[in-house]
Design an enzyme around this catalytic site. Structure first.
Site, short mmCIF file in Angstrom:
data_model
loop_
_atom_site.label_atom_id
_atom_site.label_comp_id
_atom_site.label_asym_id
_atom_site.label_seq_id
_atom_site.Cartn_x
_atom_site.Cartn_y
_atom_site.Cartn_z
N MET A 1 0.84 -1.19 0.00
CA MET A 1 0.00 0.00 0.00
C MET A 1 0.88 1.24 0.00
SD MET A 1 -2.74 -0.99 2.97
CE MET A 1 -1.88 -2.14 3.98
N GLU B 1 -2.43 7.73 15.59
CA GLU B 1 -3.18 8.98 15.40
C GLU B 1 -4.39 8.72 14.50
OE1 GLU B 1 0.23 8.77 14.94
OE2 GLU B 1 0.59 9.53 16.96
N GLU C 1 3.54 4.22 -0.13
CA GLU C 1 4.46 4.77 -1.14
C GLU C 1 5.32 5.84 -0.47
OE1 GLU C 1 1.97 6.14 -4.35
OE2 GLU C 1 1.26 4.10 -4.75
N GLU D 1 -6.94 -7.08 11.25
CA GLU D 1 -5.53 -6.69 11.23
C GLU D 1 -5.17 -5.94 12.52
OE1 GLU D 1 -5.96 -6.06 6.47
OE2 GLU D 1 -4.96 -4.46 7.57
N PHE E 1 8.56 0.34 2.48
CA PHE E 1 8.28 -0.27 3.79
C PHE E 1 7.49 -1.57 3.65
CE2 PHE E 1 7.77 4.38 5.39
CZ PHE E 1 9.14 4.57 5.41
C1 LIG Z 1 8.42 -2.10 9.82
C2 LIG Z 1 7.33 -1.59 8.94
C3 LIG Z 1 6.58 -2.50 8.17
C4 LIG Z 1 5.59 -2.03 7.30
N1 LIG Z 1 4.93 -2.93 6.51
C5 LIG Z 1 4.10 -2.45 5.53
C6 LIG Z 1 3.52 -3.34 4.56
O1 LIG Z 1 3.73 -4.56 4.59
N2 LIG Z 1 2.74 -2.81 3.59
C7 LIG Z 1 2.48 -1.47 3.51
O2 LIG Z 1 1.78 -1.07 2.60
N3 LIG Z 1 3.00 -0.61 4.43
C8 LIG Z 1 3.80 -1.07 5.43
N4 LIG Z 1 4.35 -0.20 6.34
C9 LIG Z 1 4.06 1.23 6.24
C10 LIG Z 1 3.14 1.76 7.33
O3 LIG Z 1 1.85 1.22 7.20
C11 LIG Z 1 3.18 3.29 7.22
O4 LIG Z 1 4.46 3.70 7.63
C12 LIG Z 1 2.10 3.96 8.06
O5 LIG Z 1 0.83 3.71 7.51
C13 LIG Z 1 2.31 5.49 8.14
O6 LIG Z 1 2.50 6.04 6.90
P1 LIG Z 1 3.75 7.03 6.66
O7 LIG Z 1 4.96 6.32 7.11
O8 LIG Z 1 3.71 7.48 5.25
O9 LIG Z 1 3.50 8.24 7.64
P2 LIG Z 1 2.59 9.54 7.34
O10 LIG Z 1 1.29 9.14 6.80
O11 LIG Z 1 3.41 10.51 6.57
O12 LIG Z 1 2.39 10.09 8.82
C14 LIG Z 1 3.41 10.81 9.52
C15 LIG Z 1 2.82 11.25 10.88
O13 LIG Z 1 1.71 12.11 10.65
C16 LIG Z 1 0.58 11.61 11.31
N5 LIG Z 1 -0.62 11.90 10.54
C17 LIG Z 1 -0.86 11.62 9.24
N6 LIG Z 1 -2.08 12.02 8.90
C18 LIG Z 1 -2.65 12.55 10.02
C19 LIG Z 1 -3.91 13.14 10.31
N7 LIG Z 1 -4.86 13.24 9.38
N8 LIG Z 1 -4.13 13.58 11.57
C20 LIG Z 1 -3.19 13.46 12.53
N9 LIG Z 1 -1.98 12.91 12.30
C21 LIG Z 1 -1.72 12.47 11.07
C22 LIG Z 1 0.82 10.11 11.41
O14 LIG Z 1 0.04 9.53 12.44
C23 LIG Z 1 2.30 10.08 11.70
O15 LIG Z 1 2.52 10.32 13.07
C24 LIG Z 1 5.32 -0.65 7.24
C25 LIG Z 1 6.04 0.25 8.03
C26 LIG Z 1 7.04 -0.21 8.85
C27 LIG Z 1 7.82 0.80 9.64
#
Ligand SMILES: Cc1cc2nc3c(=O)[nH]c(=O)nc-3n(C[C@H](O)[C@H](O)[C@H](O)COP(=O)(O)OP(=O)(O)OC[C@H]3O[C@@H](n4cnc5c(N)ncnc54)[C@H](O)[C@@H]3O)c2cc1C
Length: 385
Positions: free
Chosen positions: A131, A375, A133, A250, A162
């Site tokens: 999912m 969050e 990017e 999940e 990730f």
């Molecule tokens: C070890 C690991 C394994 C993973 N495995 C997978 C996988 O198998 N498949 C996959 O698709 N992804 C995977 N992920 C990705 C993970 O799901 C994402 O990192 C997560 O959803 C957050 O997205 P982001 O990193 O882009 O953070 P962002 O979306 O950029 O968020 C950054 C910060 O802003 C906050 N934020 C964002 N929007 C809001 C809002 N509207 N209101 C308040 N706060 C907000 C977030 O809570 C966070 O604190 C993995 C990540 C890790 C670290």
């Protein structure tokens, strides 16, 4: 910790628990450190887990699965966590069995289920879901990966990051836009079979602060031709809804991992403070130690009670996504706090990676981030106020 017997446990599940425990101790625990250093578990471990019945336990036997319920999955996942493999094989196996296989089961056409699920159950095919990017995580409907129709195929272009099981995956459920003007309604799920996907490339196996044995990768898709038959469920634009429906399970799995980690932290720390002496007495004789551990144990029991209730509801088909979101944020937040307090009682030894409490600490942090950040969980709960 003296175990509270979960109300959803049965005698059959207890036998499964024992079998899983014995298998993991004999076959996987001896490799734990090597896998940590390699940043990935052996490919053969997947087949061994499949042969031992630890993969796809709740997928019907007709598709090669174990024919059990989600309780079977949960028991296996708990034992993987207790064996100290939660941050390695556990995370990958969770994505494989609890997420990807269930997407295929829930939405796949009969032909798709027959084609992919048996290989997933044996461990010959490793599953991943892509999912996230580089520019889009929480705001899933804004993914930029596109799937453009071209005759009997889609041309897939984009980048993911990730991705759990990224290095080992044979089947990747990719979240892509089949209609880039359609917002959430333009999202579809395409299954990429990596063995036959020119233009597909695995990027770096990313270095993390914990979960070292779990391969987490960048993935690249450049003009990858994906057969139309690999559109999950055979209908475009359903991807967002398909993703949402699976979320309660999940989040529950994530919360259950938090409970197991807390229970382990309390057990490890209680044993340590009975042995370790300071000022001529075991650490446990200090009231601060007693109070900290009393609090930690209470938190672990409250978390288990909550998660057990969710599991009973899930098995009855009545678990709602909001309650699951509450469990996800609260248990993972509490997990990080409890493990931090426990680590403190180890003094300097708690900071040494050879001590299991250090591993629990490092592995815990991501729980507040993945499966929807905490969050985002609170946003979802707030919408129901
Ligand atoms: C070890 C690991 C394994 C993973 N495995 C997978 C996988 O198998 N498949 C996959 O698709 N992804 C995977 N992920 C990705 C993970 O799901 C994402 O990192 C997560 O959803 C957050 O997205 P982001 O990193 O882009 O953070 P962002 O979306 O950029 O968020 C950054 C910060 O802003 C906050 N934020 C964002 N929007 C809001 C809002 N509207 N209101 C308040 N706060 C907000 C977030 O809570 C966070 O604190 C993995 C990540 C890790 C670290």
């Amino acid at each position: 910790m003296d175990a509270r017997v979960s109300p959803w446990m049965t005698e059959e599940l207890s036998i499964l628990r024992e079998q899983a425990k014995r298998f993991l101790e004999r076959q996987f625990v001896p490799h734990r450190e090597r896998w940590d250093k390699a940043g990935v578990v052996d490919r053969d471990a997947w087949r061994a887990a499949g042969a031992a019945g630890l993969l796809c336990a709740s997928i019907p036997e007709a598709y090669g699965g174990g024919g059990g319920t989600r309780a079977h999955d949960l028991v296996i996942s708990e034992e993987i966590g207790r064996a100290g493999l939660g941050g390695g094989f556990g995370a990958g196996a969770g994505v494989h069995s609890n997420i990807v296989a269930h997407y295929l089961l829930a939405y796949g056409t009969e032909a798709q289920k027959q084609r992919w699920l048996p290989g997933m159950a044996t461990g010959d095919l490793v599953g991943a879901i892509a999912m996230t990017e580089p520019n889009t995580g929480s705001d899933l409907k804004s993914v930029r990966t596109t799937a453009r129709r071209d005759g009997d195929a889609y041309i897939l272009n984009g980048q993911k990051t990730f991705i759990t099981n990224g290095q080992n995956a044979d089947l990747i459920v990719v979240v892509a836009k089949t209609d880039s003007t359609g917002g959430a309604k333009g999202v579809s799920l395409l299954v990429v079979e990596t063995a036959n996907a020119p233009g597909f490339r695995r990027g770096r196996n990313l270095e993390k602060i914990g979960m070292h044995a779990q391969d987490t990768s960048e993935l690249f898709f450049d003009d990858v031709r994906v057969p139309r038959a690999n559109l999950l469920g055979d209908v475009e634009g359903q991807g967002f809804v398909q993703l949402m429906v699976q979320l309660a399970w999940e989040r529950l799995i994530c919360a259950s991992g938090a409970v197991v980690a807390m229970e382990m932290a309390v057990e490890l720390t209680a044993a340590y403070v009975k042995e370790r002496k300071a000022f001529g007495a075991p650490l446990l004789t200090f009231q601060n130690t007693q109070f900290k551990l009393a609090e930690a144990k209470t938190h672990a029991v409250i978390a288990r009670t909550f998660v057990d209730d969710l599991m009973v509801r899930l098995l009855a088909g009545s678990l709602d996504p909001t309650t699951a979101a509450m469990a996800k944020w609260w248990t993972t937040e509490t997990q990080c706090r409890v493990i931090d307090e426990c680590l403190q009682l180890f003094g300097g030894y708690g900071y040494m990676t050879e001590y299991p409490i250090a591993r629990l600490y490092a592995d815990a942090r991501v729980q507040k981030i993945y499966a929807g950040t905490n969050e985002i969980m609170k946003l979802l709960i707030a919408r129901t106020l």
